[in-house]
Design an enzyme around this catalytic site. Sequence first.
Site, PDB file in Angstrom:
ATOM      1  N   TYR A  73      96.616  47.937  28.878  1.00 30.67           N
ATOM      2  CA  TYR A  73      95.559  47.377  27.846  1.00 30.67           C
ATOM      3  C   TYR A  73      95.527  46.324  27.710  1.00 30.67           C
ATOM      4  O   TYR A  73      94.426  45.689  27.382  1.00 30.67           O
ATOM      5  CB  TYR A  73      96.214  48.391  26.629  1.00 30.67           C
ATOM      6  CG  TYR A  73      95.994  49.876  26.711  1.00 30.67           C
ATOM      7  CD1 TYR A  73      95.073  50.603  26.302  1.00 30.67           C
ATOM      8  CD2 TYR A  73      97.397  50.597  27.013  1.00 30.67           C
ATOM      9  CE1 TYR A  73      95.040  52.210  26.679  1.00 30.67           C
ATOM     10  CE2 TYR A  73      97.400  51.878  27.071  1.00 30.67           C
ATOM     11  CZ  TYR A  73      96.225  52.792  26.758  1.00 30.67           C
ATOM     12  OH  TYR A  73      96.254  53.891  26.897  1.00 30.67           O
TER      13      TYR A  73
ATOM     14  N   TYR B 166      93.435  52.323  18.712  1.00 33.06           N
ATOM     15  CA  TYR B 166      94.784  52.241  19.323  1.00 33.06           C
ATOM     16  C   TYR B 166      94.740  51.211  20.373  1.00 33.06           C
ATOM     17  O   TYR B 166      95.843  50.381  20.530  1.00 33.06           O
ATOM     18  CB  TYR B 166      95.113  53.706  20.184  1.00 33.06           C
ATOM     19  CG  TYR B 166      94.350  53.699  21.242  1.00 33.06           C
ATOM     20  CD1 TYR B 166      94.693  53.971  22.561  1.00 33.06           C
ATOM     21  CD2 TYR B 166      92.909  54.172  21.263  1.00 33.06           C
ATOM     22  CE1 TYR B 166      94.170  54.297  23.655  1.00 33.06           C
ATOM     23  CE2 TYR B 166      92.210  54.568  22.286  1.00 33.06           C
ATOM     24  CZ  TYR B 166      92.832  54.549  23.541  1.00 33.06           C
ATOM     25  OH  TYR B 166      92.245  55.088  24.743  1.00 33.06           O
TER      26      TYR B 166
ATOM     27  N   ASP C 174      93.132  59.840  32.445  1.00 35.89           N
ATOM     28  CA  ASP C 174      93.400  58.803  31.446  1.00 35.89           C
ATOM     29  C   ASP C 174      93.419  57.318  32.306  1.00 35.89           C
ATOM     30  O   ASP C 174      92.405  57.031  32.925  1.00 35.89           O
ATOM     31  CB  ASP C 174      94.790  58.979  30.760  1.00 35.89           C
ATOM     32  CG  ASP C 174      94.893  58.005  29.607  1.00 35.89           C
ATOM     33  OD1 ASP C 174      94.487  58.573  28.529  1.00 35.89           O
ATOM     34  OD2 ASP C 174      95.814  56.915  29.612  1.00 35.89           O
TER      35      ASP C 174
ATOM     36  N   HIS D 267      93.686  66.323  25.597  1.00 40.69           N
ATOM     37  CA  HIS D 267      93.443  65.272  26.109  1.00 40.69           C
ATOM     38  C   HIS D 267      94.213  65.472  27.720  1.00 40.69           C
ATOM     39  O   HIS D 267      93.879  65.186  28.901  1.00 40.69           O
ATOM     40  CB  HIS D 267      94.195  63.950  25.563  1.00 40.69           C
ATOM     41  CG  HIS D 267      94.192  63.013  26.642  1.00 40.69           C
ATOM     42  ND1 HIS D 267      92.799  62.314  26.847  1.00 40.69           N
ATOM     43  CD2 HIS D 267      94.931  61.814  26.913  1.00 40.69           C
ATOM     44  CE1 HIS D 267      93.124  61.092  27.463  1.00 40.69           C
ATOM     45  NE2 HIS D 267      94.499  61.112  27.724  1.00 40.69           N
TER      46      HIS D 267
END
Length: 329
Positions: A236, A154, A105, A301
């Site tokens: 992010y 997201y 990730d 995931h």
Amino acid sequence: MEGSDHRMVSVNGITMHIAEQGPKEGPLVLLLHGFPDLWYTWRHQIGGLSSLGYRAVAPDLRGYGDSESPESLSEYTCLKVVGDLVALLDRVAGDQDKVFLVAHDWGAIIGWFLCLFRPDKIKGFVCLSVPYMPRNPKVKPVQGFKAVFGDDYYICRFQEPGEIEGEIAKADPRRFLRNIFTVRKPGPPILPKDNLFGANQTDLNNELPEWFSKEDLDFYVSKFEKTGFTGGLNYYRAMDLNWELTATWTGAKIQVPVKFITGEFDMVYTTPGIKEYIHGGRFSEDVPNLQEIVVIEDAAHFINQEKPQEVTAHIDDFFTKLQNNNKTM
């Protein structure tokens, strides 16, 4: 976790928590987690790899768990986080000039940056879930995601400081964490404001999957109740800043040996365009030393938790081949 040693180390101006296990002289494997995750995601690999003779080291990345969480958004750029890892390796690698890398990730994104900036540090990279996506000089990441997937994608929803944190608190952090870890809905991940968890809301009374116990969920909840989610979300929020900082590396390719592993139901793998990129030749063009692509059936995931023995075996197989190849050179 039983058998693991935990300690705090000073790296790059912050204090970082690490879990480690295995013989001191064993080949070092650095394990990097993503969002919303912790060193704990590697609990199975830490024990499995150490039993095979490796020395496994899994940090809480800055902003997570028991590691320090700087306040400023600018403290979460790829340069800062890679700096943490280079400093960490200087502390723990001993006389090993190069180490093995495994990442998932956001950890995978940081892993790609580490391979890009400091290939001299990495013997080989096992990447889970997120393939290398080269810098697009024509458009900033968030703008590009919004144009393709909309405002509720997201990553777009994570951009405004404090907004998604408030929604998570209102919706219940336990439900948020449980849903993220156990969801098997294909991508792209969408978080509508009127229903944070999408159409299939997770009932907290439903039975958890066999691979993710109540004790596992309790561990995550206890840590994020203490730290909140802002540290992880700042990765992010720094994506566009990363884009600005990495202009020099436009067109650069990843030169270290790589094995890519994903689950057939992974929300990244099932996002439109990703399978075509991975299997259509462009991924191997950007990563010339890409040696293997593995798609594990009936996995989503968090593949390292859902299929721990299979993933550990793939990691060991790849690193063993690399070590044997080096011996014959």
